[in-house]
Design a protein around this motif. Structure first.
Motif, PDB file in Angstrom:
ATOM      1  N   SER A 188      -2.808 -41.400  14.650  1.00  0.00           N
ATOM      2  CA  SER A 188      -3.826 -41.115  13.642  1.00  0.00           C
ATOM      3  C   SER A 188      -3.887 -39.621  13.354  1.00  0.00           C
ATOM      4  CB  SER A 188      -5.201 -41.594  14.113  1.00  0.00           C
ATOM      5  OG  SER A 188      -6.219 -41.148  13.224  1.00  0.00           O
ATOM      6  N   PRO A 189      -3.745 -39.208  12.097  1.00  0.00           N
ATOM      7  CA  PRO A 189      -3.878 -37.783  11.766  1.00  0.00           C
ATOM      8  C   PRO A 189      -5.324 -37.309  11.812  1.00  0.00           C
ATOM      9  CG  PRO A 189      -3.569 -39.073   9.770  1.00  0.00           C
ATOM     10  CD  PRO A 189      -3.427 -40.030  10.929  1.00  0.00           C
ATOM     11  N   TYR A 190      -6.258 -38.247  11.999  1.00  0.00           N
ATOM     12  CA  TYR A 190      -7.679 -37.909  12.034  1.00  0.00           C
ATOM     13  C   TYR A 190      -8.222 -37.808  13.452  1.00  0.00           C
ATOM     14  CZ  TYR A 190      -6.913 -39.820   7.365  1.00  0.00           C
ATOM     15  OH  TYR A 190      -6.410 -40.082   6.122  1.00  0.00           O
ATOM     16  N   ALA A 191      -7.383 -37.964  14.452  1.00  0.00           N
ATOM     17  CA  ALA A 191      -7.836 -37.891  15.842  1.00  0.00           C
ATOM     18  C   ALA A 191      -8.393 -36.502  16.144  1.00  0.00           C
ATOM     19  CB  ALA A 191      -6.694 -38.219  16.787  1.00  0.00           C
ATOM     20  N   TRP A 242     -10.619 -41.833   8.282  1.00  0.00           N
ATOM     21  CA  TRP A 242     -10.554 -40.910   7.134  1.00  0.00           C
ATOM     22  C   TRP A 242     -11.944 -40.618   6.590  1.00  0.00           C
ATOM     23  CZ3 TRP A 242      -9.886 -43.017   1.638  1.00  0.00           C
ATOM     24  CH2 TRP A 242      -9.982 -41.973   0.717  1.00  0.00           C
ATOM     25  N   GLN A 243     -12.745 -41.653   6.399  1.00  0.00           N
ATOM     26  CA  GLN A 243     -14.094 -41.449   5.852  1.00  0.00           C
ATOM     27  C   GLN A 243     -14.946 -40.596   6.781  1.00  0.00           C
ATOM     28  OE1 GLN A 243     -15.186 -42.524   2.767  1.00  0.00           O
ATOM     29  NE2 GLN A 243     -13.035 -43.056   2.465  1.00  0.00           N
ATOM     30  N   ARG A 244     -14.858 -40.825   8.076  1.00  0.00           N
ATOM     31  CA  ARG A 244     -15.639 -40.020   9.026  1.00  0.00           C
ATOM     32  C   ARG A 244     -15.199 -38.556   8.998  1.00  0.00           C
ATOM     33  NH1 ARG A 244     -14.813 -44.548  12.506  1.00  0.00           N
ATOM     34  NH2 ARG A 244     -13.120 -43.394  13.529  1.00  0.00           N
ATOM     35  N   THR A 245     -13.903 -38.338   8.997  1.00  0.00           N
ATOM     36  CA  THR A 245     -13.392 -36.967   8.976  1.00  0.00           C
ATOM     37  C   THR A 245     -13.750 -36.269   7.681  1.00  0.00           C
ATOM     38  OG1 THR A 245     -11.534 -37.616  10.371  1.00  0.00           O
ATOM     39  CG2 THR A 245     -11.315 -35.550   9.166  1.00  0.00           C
ATOM     40  N   LEU A 246     -13.650 -36.979   6.570  1.00  0.00           N
ATOM     41  CA  LEU A 246     -13.948 -36.400   5.262  1.00  0.00           C
ATOM     42  C   LEU A 246     -15.377 -35.898   5.204  1.00  0.00           C
ATOM     43  CD1 LEU A 246     -12.887 -35.930   2.359  1.00  0.00           C
ATOM     44  CD2 LEU A 246     -13.795 -38.187   1.779  1.00  0.00           C
ATOM     45  N   HIS A 247     -16.312 -36.721   5.656  1.00  0.00           N
ATOM     46  CA  HIS A 247     -17.716 -36.318   5.618  1.00  0.00           C
ATOM     47  C   HIS A 247     -18.015 -35.213   6.628  1.00  0.00           C
ATOM     48  CE1 HIS A 247     -18.033 -40.130   3.402  1.00  0.00           C
ATOM     49  NE2 HIS A 247     -19.144 -39.629   2.897  1.00  0.00           N
ATOM     50  N   SER A 248     -17.378 -35.277   7.781  1.00  0.00           N
ATOM     51  CA  SER A 248     -17.631 -34.280   8.816  1.00  0.00           C
ATOM     52  C   SER A 248     -17.139 -32.899   8.401  1.00  0.00           C
ATOM     53  CB  SER A 248     -16.961 -34.701  10.123  1.00  0.00           C
ATOM     54  OG  SER A 248     -17.054 -33.676  11.092  1.00  0.00           O
ATOM     55  N   VAL A 249     -15.926 -32.845   7.877  1.00  0.00           N
ATOM     56  CA  VAL A 249     -15.330 -31.546   7.535  1.00  0.00           C
ATOM     57  C   VAL A 249     -15.925 -30.979   6.260  1.00  0.00           C
ATOM     58  CG1 VAL A 249     -13.193 -30.378   6.869  1.00  0.00           C
ATOM     59  CG2 VAL A 249     -13.190 -32.029   8.749  1.00  0.00           C
ATOM     60  N   THR A 250     -16.023 -31.786   5.216  1.00  0.00           N
ATOM     61  CA  THR A 250     -16.402 -31.258   3.912  1.00  0.00           C
ATOM     62  C   THR A 250     -17.875 -30.890   3.816  1.00  0.00           C
ATOM     63  OG1 THR A 250     -16.761 -33.500   3.067  1.00  0.00           O
ATOM     64  CG2 THR A 250     -14.588 -32.528   2.746  1.00  0.00           C
ATOM     65  N   LEU A 251     -18.734 -31.514   4.613  1.00  0.00           N
ATOM     66  CA  LEU A 251     -20.159 -31.224   4.498  1.00  0.00           C
ATOM     67  C   LEU A 251     -20.700 -30.409   5.666  1.00  0.00           C
ATOM     68  CD1 LEU A 251     -21.561 -34.581   3.090  1.00  0.00           C
ATOM     69  CD2 LEU A 251     -21.122 -32.446   1.877  1.00  0.00           C
ATOM     70  N   ALA A 252     -20.237 -30.682   6.863  1.00  0.00           N
ATOM     71  CA  ALA A 252     -20.790 -29.997   8.034  1.00  0.00           C
ATOM     72  C   ALA A 252     -20.021 -28.732   8.387  1.00  0.00           C
ATOM     73  CB  ALA A 252     -20.811 -30.960   9.231  1.00  0.00           C
ATOM     74  N   ARG A 253     -18.688 -28.826   8.436  1.00  0.00           N
ATOM     75  CA  ARG A 253     -17.879 -27.699   8.930  1.00  0.00           C
ATOM     76  C   ARG A 253     -17.397 -26.770   7.823  1.00  0.00           C
ATOM     77  NH1 ARG A 253     -13.638 -31.237  12.029  1.00  0.00           N
ATOM     78  NH2 ARG A 253     -12.443 -29.292  11.947  1.00  0.00           N
ATOM     79  N   GLN A 254     -17.149 -27.294   6.622  1.00  0.00           N
ATOM     80  CA  GLN A 254     -16.632 -26.481   5.524  1.00  0.00           C
ATOM     81  C   GLN A 254     -17.401 -26.784   4.239  1.00  0.00           C
ATOM     82  OE1 GLN A 254     -12.406 -27.102   5.174  1.00  0.00           O
ATOM     83  NE2 GLN A 254     -11.999 -26.592   7.296  1.00  0.00           N
ATOM     84  N   PRO A 255     -18.645 -26.302   4.129  1.00  0.00           N
ATOM     85  CA  PRO A 255     -19.438 -26.610   2.930  1.00  0.00           C
ATOM     86  C   PRO A 255     -18.986 -25.869   1.687  1.00  0.00           C
ATOM     87  CG  PRO A 255     -20.636 -25.090   4.342  1.00  0.00           C
ATOM     88  CD  PRO A 255     -19.405 -25.499   5.099  1.00  0.00           C
ATOM     89  N   GLY A 256     -18.050 -24.933   1.831  1.00  0.00           N
ATOM     90  CA  GLY A 256     -17.573 -24.194   0.675  1.00  0.00           C
ATOM     91  C   GLY A 256     -18.380 -22.938   0.421  1.00  0.00           C
ATOM     92  N   MET A 257     -18.289 -22.433  -0.804  1.00  0.00           N
ATOM     93  CA  MET A 257     -18.971 -21.191  -1.173  1.00  0.00           C
ATOM     94  C   MET A 257     -19.803 -21.370  -2.435  1.00  0.00           C
ATOM     95  SD  MET A 257     -15.963 -18.464  -0.263  1.00  0.00           S
ATOM     96  CE  MET A 257     -14.646 -19.625  -0.519  1.00  0.00           C
TER      97      MET A 257
END
Length: 413
Positions: A61-64, A247-262
């Protein structure tokens, strides 16, 4: 005297204009030089895709949390759909990760970056002063060009689908429904294709709301494409195979919690301390997008935009109104901000021009100095995006007021 008049006088001599451009580009150029010479973390986004493809090919899994490492690269977290990794598998198997990355850089990344830079900084726009464009460009970061995100290629693809398939000399509102559909078919296909990789690219369908045609045609053109786009992305979810939930768990975790953007998400996280995954954050983001969309419609309707300006306007506003803006989304926001300043001079009075021109120039020039002086407290890029967003609403308000005062001069599309 307004800021543009002062800048024109100071840079009337061409070598001084070139020095001014270098000053504006310094944060990006110096940042890239530092990262390259110090072997900083670069090309991590394409490495994430290629490493994800290799990992998936090996049956892992690439999401591990701790996926198998790929020798010689330092990838970011893999957040794309499993289908994207499958798409890159043949290239990884044929050329290896380093070979596939080199192929991506020279065939896709560098041409796309140069195309976007040409459109943002060099392509002539009769009523947009080049000084505004370079000042807005100073808000970008070195990572815009060094992260090697596939998003740059996709932004270039969307722009090319509009720029290369236009019917020059033909007024949009004079086209029949069939001709209007055919003229935007390349754009529609490009957005749908890109949304399979990054669903946020569906926001580009908002461009139809800025067209110079009857309102019912705009709404219809936007609505059916939005429905198709959501259906395509839902199909991606339904066919994501064994690793879909990860994929869905990683997507939400990274895009909203860890990398919210600028953009908006960073503002709500850092200033208002709203949790990234909360319902309130999504509600605020939706409200932000609605406000920006309505402001954009007002400017497109009554801002007296020319054909080229309308294209530039939509391509810049859509990334800006997306709540999660990242470095690679910002190239076309720079000429968009310059267009806003041109509109300030087009529909604003003397005091309005004076205040906003000096606010814009001072804000962006201080951003460059904050980089040179290493002022950590001033988040240069995030503050630039905040300025551009506020400027959008202010200009929209002025355009509406100008329309009320002088209705005979407005755009009656």
């Amino acid at each position: 005297m307004d800021a543009l008049s002062v800048l024109r006088r100071l840079t009337a001599f061409k070598p001084l204009l070139l020095l001014f451009m270098l000053f504006c580009a310094w944060p990006i150029v110096a940042g890239m030089y530092h990262m390259i010479t110090h072997h900083a973390w670069m090309m991590m986004d394409i490495d994430a895709v290629l490493c994800g493809a290799r990992t998936l090919a090996a049956g892992h899994s690439p999401y591990a949390i701790h996926p198998p490492t790929c020798a010689g690269v330092r990838p970011a977290a893999y957040v794309y759909a499993p289908q994207v990794a499958y798409l890159f598998m043949p290239f990884v198997e044929q050329f290896g990760i380093n070979g596939a990355r080199t192929l991506f850089q020279w065939v896709l990344l560098y041409p796309a970056s140069l195309f976007l830079l040409w459109f943002a900084l060099i392509r002539p726009f009769a009523n947009i002063d080049i000084r505004w464009r370079w000042l807005a460009f100073s808000g970008l970061t070195a990572m815009t060009f060094l992260c090697a995100n596939v998003g740059i290629v996709m932004h270039a693809l969307v722009l090319a689908s509009l720029l290369l398939f236009r019917r020059k000399g033909v007024v949009q509102k004079d086209l029949s429904q069939k001709d209007f559909f055919l003229s935007r078919l390349p754009f529609t296909m490009a957005v749908l294709l890109c949304s399979c990789v990054k669903p946020t690219f569906l926001c580009y369908f908002v461009l139809f709301m800025f067209d110079d045609v009857a309102l019912w045609r705009r709404v219809f053109a936007f609505a059916w494409r939005a429905v198709v786009g959501v259906g395509v992305n839902q199909l991606m979810v339904l066919t994501d195979g064994h690793f879909g939930k990860a994929w869905q768990r990683t997507l939400h975790s990274v895009t909203l919690a860890r990398q919210p953007g600028m953009g908006w998400f960073e503002l709500t996280n850092l200033v208002f301390h709203v949790p990234g995954k909360s319902d309130l954050n999504w509600q605020l983001a939706l409200g932000f997008m609605v406000v920006m969309g309505l402001a954009g419609m007002a400017i497109a309707q009554w801002g007296r935009l020319e054909e080229d300006e309308r294209l530039l306007f939509g391509m810049g506003l859509v990334p800006l109104m997306t709540p999660r803006i990242l470095d690679y989304d910002m190239i076309l926001i720079a000429p968009y901000a310059a267009l806003l300043m041109a509109l300030v001079y087009r529909v604003g009075g003397g005091v309005f021009r004076f205040v906003l021109s000096w606010l814009f120039a001072g804000w962006m020039i201080w951003g460059v100095f904050s980089f040179i002086l290493d002022v950590d407290g001033w988040h240069r890029t995030s503050m630039a995006m905040l300025l551009f967003g506020c400027l959008t609403v202010i200009v929209a308000g002025r355009v509406v007021a100008f329309r009320i005062i002088t209705p005979q001069t407005g755009n009656t599309a």
